[in-house]
Every structure is written in structure tokens, then in C-alpha cells.
Write a protein that holds these residues in place. Sequence first.
Motif, PDB file in Angstrom:
ATOM      1  N   MET A 232       0.840  -1.206   0.000  1.00  0.00           N
ATOM      2  CA  MET A 232       0.000   0.000   0.000  1.00  0.00           C
ATOM      3  C   MET A 232       0.869   1.247   0.000  1.00  0.00           C
ATOM      4  O   MET A 232       1.722   1.432   0.870  1.00  0.00           O
ATOM      5  CB  MET A 232      -0.936   0.002   1.215  1.00  0.00           C
ATOM      6  N   SER A 233       0.676   2.088  -0.994  1.00  0.00           N
ATOM      7  CA  SER A 233       1.516   3.270  -1.192  1.00  0.00           C
ATOM      8  C   SER A 233       1.506   4.188   0.026  1.00  0.00           C
ATOM      9  O   SER A 233       0.449   4.524   0.566  1.00  0.00           O
ATOM     10  CB  SER A 233       1.024   4.039  -2.427  1.00  0.00           C
ATOM     11  N   GLY A 234       2.711   4.609   0.442  1.00  0.00           N
ATOM     12  CA  GLY A 234       2.854   5.571   1.520  1.00  0.00           C
ATOM     13  C   GLY A 234       2.952   4.979   2.901  1.00  0.00           C
ATOM     14  O   GLY A 234       3.509   5.592   3.808  1.00  0.00           O
ATOM     15  N   TYR A 235       2.404   3.772   3.097  1.00  0.00           N
ATOM     16  CA  TYR A 235       2.379   3.163   4.431  1.00  0.00           C
ATOM     17  C   TYR A 235       3.684   2.456   4.781  1.00  0.00           C
ATOM     18  O   TYR A 235       3.904   2.118   5.939  1.00  0.00           O
ATOM     19  CB  TYR A 235       1.236   2.157   4.533  1.00  0.00           C
ATOM     20  N   GLY A 236       4.533   2.205   3.807  1.00  0.00           N
ATOM     21  CA  GLY A 236       5.754   1.442   4.075  1.00  0.00           C
ATOM     22  C   GLY A 236       5.400   0.018   4.471  1.00  0.00           C
ATOM     23  O   GLY A 236       4.433  -0.563   3.977  1.00  0.00           O
ATOM     24  N   ASN A 237       6.191  -0.548   5.381  1.00  0.00           N
ATOM     25  CA  ASN A 237       5.873  -1.886   5.885  1.00  0.00           C
ATOM     26  C   ASN A 237       4.626  -1.803   6.763  1.00  0.00           C
ATOM     27  O   ASN A 237       4.628  -1.141   7.809  1.00  0.00           O
ATOM     28  CB  ASN A 237       7.045  -2.447   6.691  1.00  0.00           C
ATOM     29  N   LYS A 258       6.808  -9.249  12.801  1.00  0.00           N
ATOM     30  CA  LYS A 258       6.913 -10.355  13.728  1.00  0.00           C
ATOM     31  C   LYS A 258       5.782 -11.377  13.509  1.00  0.00           C
ATOM     32  O   LYS A 258       5.684 -12.360  14.242  1.00  0.00           O
ATOM     33  CB  LYS A 258       6.841  -9.845  15.177  1.00  0.00           C
ATOM     34  N   VAL A 259       4.940 -11.101  12.518  1.00  0.00           N
ATOM     35  CA  VAL A 259       3.832 -12.008  12.183  1.00  0.00           C
ATOM     36  C   VAL A 259       3.747 -12.117  10.663  1.00  0.00           C
ATOM     37  O   VAL A 259       4.383 -11.354   9.927  1.00  0.00           O
ATOM     38  CB  VAL A 259       2.483 -11.485  12.744  1.00  0.00           C
ATOM     39  N   ARG A 260       2.905 -13.023  10.202  1.00  0.00           N
ATOM     40  CA  ARG A 260       2.699 -13.187   8.757  1.00  0.00           C
ATOM     41  C   ARG A 260       1.191 -13.191   8.474  1.00  0.00           C
ATOM     42  O   ARG A 260       0.369 -13.419   9.381  1.00  0.00           O
ATOM     43  CB  ARG A 260       3.323 -14.497   8.284  1.00  0.00           C
ATOM     44  N   ALA A 261       0.813 -12.972   7.206  1.00  0.00           N
ATOM     45  CA  ALA A 261      -0.596 -12.978   6.815  1.00  0.00           C
ATOM     46  C   ALA A 261      -1.235 -14.325   7.133  1.00  0.00           C
ATOM     47  O   ALA A 261      -0.638 -15.382   6.927  1.00  0.00           O
ATOM     48  CB  ALA A 261      -0.708 -12.671   5.323  1.00  0.00           C
ATOM     49  N   GLY A 262      -2.471 -14.279   7.674  1.00  0.00           N
ATOM     50  CA  GLY A 262      -3.197 -15.487   8.026  1.00  0.00           C
ATOM     51  C   GLY A 262      -2.973 -15.941   9.446  1.00  0.00           C
ATOM     52  O   GLY A 262      -3.673 -16.839   9.929  1.00  0.00           O
ATOM     53  N   GLN A 263      -2.029 -15.319  10.158  1.00  0.00           N
ATOM     54  CA  GLN A 263      -1.719 -15.733  11.525  1.00  0.00           C
ATOM     55  C   GLN A 263      -2.723 -15.132  12.509  1.00  0.00           C
ATOM     56  O   GLN A 263      -3.087 -13.962  12.418  1.00  0.00           O
ATOM     57  CB  GLN A 263      -0.296 -15.289  11.891  1.00  0.00           C
ATOM     58  N   LYS A 264      -3.161 -15.944  13.480  1.00  0.00           N
ATOM     59  CA  LYS A 264      -4.033 -15.446  14.533  1.00  0.00           C
ATOM     60  C   LYS A 264      -3.192 -14.780  15.618  1.00  0.00           C
ATOM     61  O   LYS A 264      -2.124 -15.277  15.957  1.00  0.00           O
ATOM     62  CB  LYS A 264      -4.842 -16.586  15.148  1.00  0.00           C
ATOM     63  N   VAL A 265      -3.682 -13.652  16.122  1.00  0.00           N
ATOM     64  CA  VAL A 265      -2.962 -12.934  17.180  1.00  0.00           C
ATOM     65  C   VAL A 265      -3.918 -12.599  18.324  1.00  0.00           C
ATOM     66  O   VAL A 265      -5.127 -12.519  18.135  1.00  0.00           O
ATOM     67  CB  VAL A 265      -2.316 -11.633  16.647  1.00  0.00           C
ATOM     68  N   LYS A 266      -3.351 -12.400  19.505  1.00  0.00           N
ATOM     69  CA  LYS A 266      -4.101 -11.991  20.682  1.00  0.00           C
ATOM     70  C   LYS A 266      -3.726 -10.558  21.044  1.00  0.00           C
ATOM     71  O   LYS A 266      -2.623 -10.088  20.720  1.00  0.00           O
ATOM     72  CB  LYS A 266      -3.786 -12.915  21.864  1.00  0.00           C
ATOM     73  N   ARG A 267      -4.629  -9.886  21.743  1.00  0.00           N
ATOM     74  CA  ARG A 267      -4.316  -8.531  22.215  1.00  0.00           C
ATOM     75  C   ARG A 267      -3.052  -8.584  23.075  1.00  0.00           C
ATOM     76  O   ARG A 267      -2.924  -9.401  23.979  1.00  0.00           O
ATOM     77  CB  ARG A 267      -5.470  -7.976  23.035  1.00  0.00           C
ATOM     78  N   GLY A 268      -2.111  -7.680  22.768  1.00  0.00           N
ATOM     79  CA  GLY A 268      -0.867  -7.621  23.523  1.00  0.00           C
ATOM     80  C   GLY A 268       0.282  -8.384  22.886  1.00  0.00           C
ATOM     81  O   GLY A 268       1.431  -8.248  23.332  1.00  0.00           O
ATOM     82  N   ASP A 269       0.006  -9.182  21.819  1.00  0.00           N
ATOM     83  CA  ASP A 269       1.096  -9.872  21.117  1.00  0.00           C
ATOM     84  C   ASP A 269       1.947  -8.872  20.346  1.00  0.00           C
ATOM     85  O   ASP A 269       1.424  -7.902  19.763  1.00  0.00           O
ATOM     86  CB  ASP A 269       0.533 -10.892  20.112  1.00  0.00           C
ATOM     87  N   ILE A 270       3.278  -9.092  20.335  1.00  0.00           N
ATOM     88  CA  ILE A 270       4.167  -8.244  19.524  1.00  0.00           C
ATOM     89  C   ILE A 270       4.004  -8.665  18.060  1.00  0.00           C
ATOM     90  O   ILE A 270       4.177  -9.837  17.722  1.00  0.00           O
ATOM     91  CB  ILE A 270       5.628  -8.380  19.970  1.00  0.00           C
ATOM     92  N   ILE A 271       3.655  -7.701  17.201  1.00  0.00           N
ATOM     93  CA  ILE A 271       3.423  -8.022  15.788  1.00  0.00           C
ATOM     94  C   ILE A 271       4.490  -7.406  14.871  1.00  0.00           C
ATOM     95  O   ILE A 271       4.622  -7.797  13.718  1.00  0.00           O
ATOM     96  CB  ILE A 271       2.027  -7.541  15.338  1.00  0.00           C
ATOM     97  N   GLY A 272       5.241  -6.415  15.379  1.00  0.00           N
ATOM     98  CA  GLY A 272       6.270  -5.773  14.562  1.00  0.00           C
ATOM     99  C   GLY A 272       7.087  -4.799  15.379  1.00  0.00           C
ATOM    100  O   GLY A 272       6.888  -4.663  16.592  1.00  0.00           O
ATOM    101  N   LEU A 273       7.983  -4.077  14.684  1.00  0.00           N
ATOM    102  CA  LEU A 273       8.858  -3.103  15.344  1.00  0.00           C
ATOM    103  C   LEU A 273       8.737  -1.755  14.657  1.00  0.00           C
ATOM    104  O   LEU A 273       8.578  -1.677  13.431  1.00  0.00           O
ATOM    105  CB  LEU A 273      10.306  -3.591  15.303  1.00  0.00           C
ATOM    106  N   VAL A 274       8.810  -0.690  15.469  1.00  0.00           N
ATOM    107  CA  VAL A 274       8.715   0.680  14.944  1.00  0.00           C
ATOM    108  C   VAL A 274       9.839   0.938  13.946  1.00  0.00           C
ATOM    109  O   VAL A 274      10.972   0.472  14.124  1.00  0.00           O
ATOM    110  CB  VAL A 274       8.772   1.705  16.099  1.00  0.00           C
ATOM    111  N   GLY A 275       9.495   1.690  12.889  1.00  0.00           N
ATOM    112  CA  GLY A 275      10.499   2.056  11.885  1.00  0.00           C
ATOM    113  C   GLY A 275      10.141   3.368  11.221  1.00  0.00           C
ATOM    114  O   GLY A 275       9.349   4.168  11.758  1.00  0.00           O
ATOM    115  N   SER A 276      10.701   3.594  10.030  1.00  0.00           N
ATOM    116  CA  SER A 276      10.438   4.825   9.287  1.00  0.00           C
ATOM    117  C   SER A 276      10.379   4.526   7.788  1.00  0.00           C
ATOM    118  O   SER A 276      10.853   5.306   6.978  1.00  0.00           O
ATOM    119  CB  SER A 276      11.523   5.867   9.585  1.00  0.00           C
ATOM    120  N   THR A 277       9.758   3.377   7.453  1.00  0.00           N
ATOM    121  CA  THR A 277       9.665   2.991   6.046  1.00  0.00           C
ATOM    122  C   THR A 277       8.497   3.707   5.373  1.00  0.00           C
ATOM    123  O   THR A 277       7.579   4.189   6.037  1.00  0.00           O
ATOM    124  CB  THR A 277       9.463   1.468   5.924  1.00  0.00           C
TER     125      THR A 277
END
Length: 326
Positions: A232-237, A258-277
Motif C-alpha cells: 500500500m503506497s505511503g504506508y511502508g511496511n 513479527k507475524v505473517r498474513a493469516g496468523q491469529k494474534v491476541k491482544r498484547g502480542d508483539i506483531i512488529g517493530l517501529v520504523g520509518s519505512t
Amino acid sequence: MSKKVKYYYDTESLAYKKIKPKKGRKFGYAALFLLSSALFGFLCFVILLNTPYFETPKDRLQAREIENLKLRYEILNKKMDQLDEVLVSLEERDNNLYRVYFNSSPIPSEQRKAGFGGVNRYKELEGYDNSELVINTTKRVDMISKQLAIQSKSLDEILTLAKGKEKLLAAIPAIQPVKNEDLKRMASGFGYRNDPFTKIRKFHYGMDFTAKTGTPVYASGDGVVYKADNSMSGYGNLIIIKHGFGYETYYAHLSKYKVRAGQKVKRGDIIGLVGSTGRSEAPHLHYEVHKDGEPINPINFYYGSISAEEYIAISKIANQENQALD
């Protein structure tokens, strides 16, 4: 005064003699008088029967019954006034509490109080002395019956939603995606902001949280990862989580997944890291909440992770028309 005596001249005796009335004629006069008196009395009786000044016992009984019915209708209308008040209170709680709590659209007042169109439903009640009272009361009964039916159906819907309450509460994005201790500051909120690149005022559909590159980003509610890429344009990763019940959350400009498409997650799970992409001026997380495909202000969904004082502070910052970071 003595009664006049009448005489006649008798030619045989050549003398005046008294006229003696016949007994049968007296009886005739008396009978005629009595008959005429009876007819006059009957005529007066008939006239009195057809005037409002004369009531028979039956008329008085009917009049009492009519007054009694009027009183009952008045009592019924007062009870319906009380029922109306209860219904209004119930409808307000239904629209502004129950349906809001379960994220269901309120029922419009026009729908709740719509009349009955088409054929005259009350034609058979017309033409009587108290038709207006009876028709108005019947209309009110019909209207209340319809409102009760709508409210009953609404409560059935709320009951169905309540059965999935635990899933709903777990799915709602209810925490900040970056912990307060990891934040440098909350840089920009939802609303019109200055674009950092064009300097043009435009609408900012999320919130920007400034933090160091590599700061953990958390899923704000239970759900399934719909997207984890930079398509998606502008959103980066970007990570998009579908939470169900019409909710989606966006986590943009990430430095790492830290996750992939189709993966189930719970509230509070780490899904990624802050960046500037992507289209970003500095390391930060751009966070959006969508409901039924429309972006809504994320600040209304932090009740699970911040105190009232923190909410007030972050609200003041979010409402400032400063410059966005993306």
C-alpha cells in the motif's frame, strides 16, 4: 251562582216548562272530555320522551354507563402515558447504551414511531358520540403495541450479540499499540494536520506515536493478520489485522514484521517493530482503527491500557493541529 234554567213553550198546555237535559248526553260529554284529556296527556308524554329534559330509568342507566366508559378510557390513557414514559426510557437505553456497547446501529425514532398508512383502520369506530375519544385511544394502543414489538425484536438482537460478548470484548482494539514507557511522544492525532512533505493541510486518518526504531508494536485486539507487506503506497511496511465485528487496525512504517498474513494474534502480542519505512519523516508508528470500512478516531479505544489522567493528557495533544509525521 245558580245554574241557568232553560224553558220551552208547550203549545198544548199553553204554558212554559223547564227543559230537562237527557242523562245520556251528560255521559257523552264526560266521555268526550276524558278521551280528549287522555289524548292530550299521551301527546305531552311523547313530546317529553323526545326532549333532553325527561329521562327514563333506562336512559339514566345508559348515561351512567357512558360516563363510566369515559372514565375508564381516561384511566386507560393515563396508564398509556406511564407506559410511554417507560418505553421512551427503554428506547433511549437501547439506542445509547445496549446497542452502542455491542456496536450495533441505533433504531431510528421514525422507525419506532411510524404510523399506520393506507386503509382507514378505524372507519368502523366513526359516527358515534364519543368516536374521537375511542379512535384516539385505539390508535395509541396500536402504536404502543408496535413500539413494544420493535423493542422486543431489538432486545432479541441484543441478546444474540451478548452471547458473543467475550469474543467482541477481546476483538475490540482496546490498548495503545506502543507502551507509554517506550514513547518519546504522541506526535499527531486524528483530524486535519499539515503534511510534512507538501505543507498542505489535509486529513490525517490515524495517530502517530514517536519511538525509537525497533520499539515493539503490539496488537490492540484479538484477530487475524490480513496483510503484512509494503504493497500500500505511503504506508511502508504495513500490518493490517481483521478483528471481526467490523473492526480493522493498521500499523504502518514498521522496520520489521513479527507475524505473517493469516496468523491469529491476541491482544498484547508483539506483531512488529517501529520504523520509518514508506512516506515517513522520522521513526514512528502510524496507527489507524477502521469500523465497517471507515476510519475512526483511535483515541476512543485506549481504555484498556491508560488511566483517566493519561487519557486526558493524550487527548489534549491529539487535538492540536500540528504537523503529521507521514
